[in-house]
Design an enzyme around this catalytic site. Sequence first.
Site, PDB file in Angstrom:
ATOM      1  N   ASN A   9       0.815  -1.214   0.000  1.00  0.00           N
ATOM      2  CA  ASN A   9       0.000   0.000   0.000  1.00  0.00           C
ATOM      3  C   ASN A   9       0.849   1.264   0.000  1.00  0.00           C
ATOM      4  OD1 ASN A   9       0.631  -1.020   2.712  1.00  0.00           O
ATOM      5  ND2 ASN A   9      -0.430   0.807   3.427  1.00  0.00           N
ATOM      6  N   HIS A  10       2.163   1.138   0.215  1.00  0.00           N
ATOM      7  CA  HIS A  10       3.024   2.324   0.214  1.00  0.00           C
ATOM      8  C   HIS A  10       3.577   2.651  -1.167  1.00  0.00           C
ATOM      9  CE1 HIS A  10       3.744   3.497   4.547  1.00  0.00           C
ATOM     10  NE2 HIS A  10       2.904   2.486   4.629  1.00  0.00           N
ATOM     11  N   HIS A  58      -0.486  -8.102  -0.857  1.00  0.00           N
ATOM     12  CA  HIS A  58       0.063  -7.357   0.274  1.00  0.00           C
ATOM     13  C   HIS A  58      -0.933  -7.261   1.422  1.00  0.00           C
ATOM     14  CE1 HIS A  58       2.409  -4.528   2.583  1.00  0.00           C
ATOM     15  NE2 HIS A  58       1.323  -3.797   2.731  1.00  0.00           N
ATOM     16  N   ARG A 106      -7.686   1.017   9.850  1.00  0.00           N
ATOM     17  CA  ARG A 106      -6.864   1.891   9.022  1.00  0.00           C
ATOM     18  C   ARG A 106      -7.680   3.008   8.357  1.00  0.00           C
ATOM     19  NH1 ARG A 106      -1.983  -0.960   8.191  1.00  0.00           N
ATOM     20  NH2 ARG A 106      -2.149  -3.196   8.583  1.00  0.00           N
ATOM     21  N   HIS A 133       1.599  -6.705   5.408  1.00  0.00           N
ATOM     22  CA  HIS A 133       0.806  -5.540   5.826  1.00  0.00           C
ATOM     23  C   HIS A 133       0.698  -5.337   7.332  1.00  0.00           C
ATOM     24  CE1 HIS A 133      -1.764  -2.236   4.813  1.00  0.00           C
ATOM     25  NE2 HIS A 133      -2.912  -2.809   5.088  1.00  0.00           N
TER      26      HIS A 133
END
Length: 205
Positions: A9-10, A58, A106, A133
């Site tokens: 996610n980054h 991920h 999140r 993750h």
Amino acid sequence: MGHFSPPGNHETDTMNQMYGFEGEVKAKYSTQMFQLFSEVFQWLPLAMCINQRVLIMHGGLFSEDGVTLDQIRNIERNRQPPDSGPMCDLLWSDPQPQDGRSTSKRGVSCQFGPDVTRRFLEENGLDYIIRSHEVKAEGYEVTHNGLCVTVFSAPNYCDQMGNKGAYIHLSGSDLKPKFHQFDAVPHPNIKPMMYANSLLQMGMM
């Protein structure tokens, strides 16, 4: 046998601005170099299926039932991830111990239970999923009755978590995960978040 690592996610422009990758690349190289990284990240595969039996991503599974491997294959890849939908879920969701789904801690995607994992695997003819993750003290964790494996390869995350790192070795016809753990090693003395965009960070809290 091979090495598989779907993007996380980054690997998005927003997260790279927020956590400092954009700032570091621009400081050490150029704006054009960061734009090249961004373009490459957009082409990384969202998930990988090993021998039609193990799915690797991920984040995790989906906010709705019925997602198929063909639907995953047909996701329009060359773009920044949206705030919802299957592409977002693959990057952002997390498992939870109880059945069903719940709102993610999140603030994006969802948390999914053992029943969600079991249905997805049955509907798609898969054995189990591997995802990352989340920091795990031992570098990995097996949940959902063995159907959901989390592996986290960054030891002593953010220089303060004290966790082991781990990776998984898959080989042979059984595809049973073999876990390998490791500890952190010294690295250059650079202040955490040195290149982060502090203004953007405050705006996204």
